[in-house]
Scaffold this motif. Structure first.
Motif, PDB file in Angstrom:
ATOM      1  N   PRO A  85     -39.701 -49.683   2.722  1.00  0.00           N
ATOM      2  CA  PRO A  85     -40.692 -48.613   2.731  1.00  0.00           C
ATOM      3  C   PRO A  85     -40.465 -47.642   1.574  1.00  0.00           C
ATOM      4  O   PRO A  85     -39.390 -47.581   0.991  1.00  0.00           O
ATOM      5  N   ASP A  86     -41.489 -46.893   1.279  1.00  0.00           N
ATOM      6  CA  ASP A  86     -41.384 -45.787   0.322  1.00  0.00           C
ATOM      7  C   ASP A  86     -42.453 -44.763   0.705  1.00  0.00           C
ATOM      8  O   ASP A  86     -43.587 -44.813   0.246  1.00  0.00           O
ATOM      9  N   ALA A  87     -42.060 -43.836   1.578  1.00  0.00           N
ATOM     10  CA  ALA A  87     -43.035 -42.886   2.130  1.00  0.00           C
ATOM     11  C   ALA A  87     -42.355 -41.548   2.390  1.00  0.00           C
ATOM     12  O   ALA A  87     -41.139 -41.473   2.562  1.00  0.00           O
ATOM     13  N   THR A  88     -43.183 -40.516   2.407  1.00  0.00           N
ATOM     14  CA  THR A  88     -42.698 -39.167   2.685  1.00  0.00           C
ATOM     15  C   THR A  88     -43.620 -38.531   3.730  1.00  0.00           C
ATOM     16  O   THR A  88     -44.852 -38.613   3.619  1.00  0.00           O
ATOM     17  N   PHE A  89     -42.998 -37.889   4.723  1.00  0.00           N
ATOM     18  CA  PHE A  89     -43.754 -37.213   5.784  1.00  0.00           C
ATOM     19  C   PHE A  89     -43.435 -35.718   5.715  1.00  0.00           C
ATOM     20  O   PHE A  89     -42.273 -35.322   5.632  1.00  0.00           O
ATOM     21  N   ASP A 105     -46.154 -44.193  -1.029  1.00  0.00           N
ATOM     22  CA  ASP A 105     -46.050 -44.444  -2.463  1.00  0.00           C
ATOM     23  C   ASP A 105     -46.507 -45.863  -2.813  1.00  0.00           C
ATOM     24  O   ASP A 105     -46.479 -46.767  -1.970  1.00  0.00           O
ATOM     25  N   SER A 106     -46.866 -46.052  -4.057  1.00  0.00           N
ATOM     26  CA  SER A 106     -47.301 -47.376  -4.509  1.00  0.00           C
ATOM     27  C   SER A 106     -46.178 -48.404  -4.469  1.00  0.00           C
ATOM     28  O   SER A 106     -46.424 -49.611  -4.441  1.00  0.00           O
ATOM     29  N   LEU A 107     -44.924 -47.936  -4.448  1.00  0.00           N
ATOM     30  CA  LEU A 107     -43.777 -48.858  -4.390  1.00  0.00           C
ATOM     31  C   LEU A 107     -43.506 -49.359  -2.968  1.00  0.00           C
ATOM     32  O   LEU A 107     -42.649 -50.229  -2.773  1.00  0.00           O
ATOM     33  N   ASP A 108     -44.205 -48.822  -1.984  1.00  0.00           N
ATOM     34  CA  ASP A 108     -44.031 -49.278  -0.602  1.00  0.00           C
ATOM     35  C   ASP A 108     -44.533 -50.718  -0.476  1.00  0.00           C
ATOM     36  O   ASP A 108     -45.664 -51.022  -0.850  1.00  0.00           O
ATOM     37  N   ASP A 109     -43.689 -51.607   0.076  1.00  0.00           N
ATOM     38  CA  ASP A 109     -44.021 -53.032   0.170  1.00  0.00           C
ATOM     39  C   ASP A 109     -44.795 -53.400   1.426  1.00  0.00           C
ATOM     40  O   ASP A 109     -45.141 -54.574   1.611  1.00  0.00           O
ATOM     41  N   ASN A 110     -45.066 -52.435   2.296  1.00  0.00           N
ATOM     42  CA  ASN A 110     -45.739 -52.735   3.554  1.00  0.00           C
ATOM     43  C   ASN A 110     -47.241 -52.486   3.449  1.00  0.00           C
ATOM     44  O   ASN A 110     -47.687 -51.604   2.719  1.00  0.00           O
TER      45      ASN A 110
END
Length: 278
Positions: free
Chosen positions: A222-226, A158-163
């Motif tokens: 993080p802000d991610a989905t797998f 996601d765009s909110l992920d800071d990495n």
């Protein structure tokens, strides 16, 4: 004089043995195979008698073959090219037979490998929103066996992920900790993407390691989905075929009486009683 002349004539006939066309074609076929093998293996043939064993196997000498080939020039109705064509036909027939047999073996291998393919891990959805969640994306499998480990999943960062520069890493590890089949995959941002990798383990492999979310720097929020994470194991063809034969044959090598002779008295009486009832 008559006896001596007869002996000389017989010796001449023995030296002038003529090989039949059908046997000569088989000799040519074997010679073709020898030529192909020596060329493929880069064998130096200058000082080797590579054809003589073939001649001896058919009961002839090198001189017999030379005389037979030379004899074609004296035979009006015979052509050496016809014998060559016959030998090529023998090679093609043998090639077709081996192709069929290889095809059968390949089919058996494929059936066996499909039958014993197993899903070792499956997770339809992994949502990562905190640093603690990333622990679910570190997978370690021990005591792995030789074969193929197919890893597949899709993801969305996601765009909110800071990495930045987040990667998915896969590798095999031996007993000494050495990495093999290492794969590094940069994860795209704001675009659902898919990753598929196959790692091939041999007998030296001990661990399968997956790190699906690694940042080269200190990990931030993080802000991610797998989606659809799956690890499928397929054994080697040899192991799969062995398992298939074991399942299908179901052989009983020793008769029941063999084991009964070594059983305790109570078990022996039970076995005899069962036999009487039958």
């Amino acid at each position: 004089m008559l006896l001596l002349s007869g002996a000389v004539a017989l010796g001449a006939c023995a030296r002038e043995r003529i090989i039949s066309d059908s046997e000569l074609a088989r000799i040519f076929r074997d010679a073709y195979l020898i030529n192909a093998y020596t060329a493929d293996q880069s064998v130096l043939t200058d000082s080797l008698e590579i054809y003589e064993p073939v001649f001896r196997r058919y009961g002839y000498t090198t001189e017999d073959v030379r005389n037979t080939i030379a004899n074609f020039s004296r035979r009006k109705s015979a052509k050496l090219s016809d014998v060559v064509e016959q030998s090529i036909a023998l090679l093609e027939e043998e090639n077709d037979r081996y192709k069929y047999e290889v095809g059968v073996l390949d089919t058996i291998d494929n059936i066996a490998r499909r039958r014993y393919t197993r899903t070792l891990l499956a997770d339809s959805l992994i949502r990562v929103g905190t640093l603690r969640d990333t622990a679910r994306l570190r997978i370690r499998m021990e005591d792995i066996r030789p074969g193929e480990y197919a890893v597949s999943f899709s993801y969305l960062i996601d765009s909110l992920d800071d990495n930045r520069n987040v990667r998915a890493l896969f590798w095999l590890e031996d007993a000494a900790g050495k990495h093999r089949e290492e794969s590094s995959n940069l994860l795209r941002r704001r675009m659902r993407s898919e990753i598929k990798r196959t790692l091939r383990a041999d007998s030296s492999s001990r661990l399968l390691i997956l790190e699906l979310y690694r940042n080269g720097e200190r990990l931030k929020r993080p802000d991610a989905t797998f989606y659809g994470l799956e690890i499928r194991y397929t054994p080697t063809a040899e192991a799969a075929v062995d398992s298939l034969y074991t399942d299908q044959l179901n052989l009983s090598i020793f008769a029941d009486e063999f084991f009964a002779a070594f059983a305790p008295d109570s078990l022996q009486s039970a076995l005899h009683g069962a036999g009487d009832r039958q």
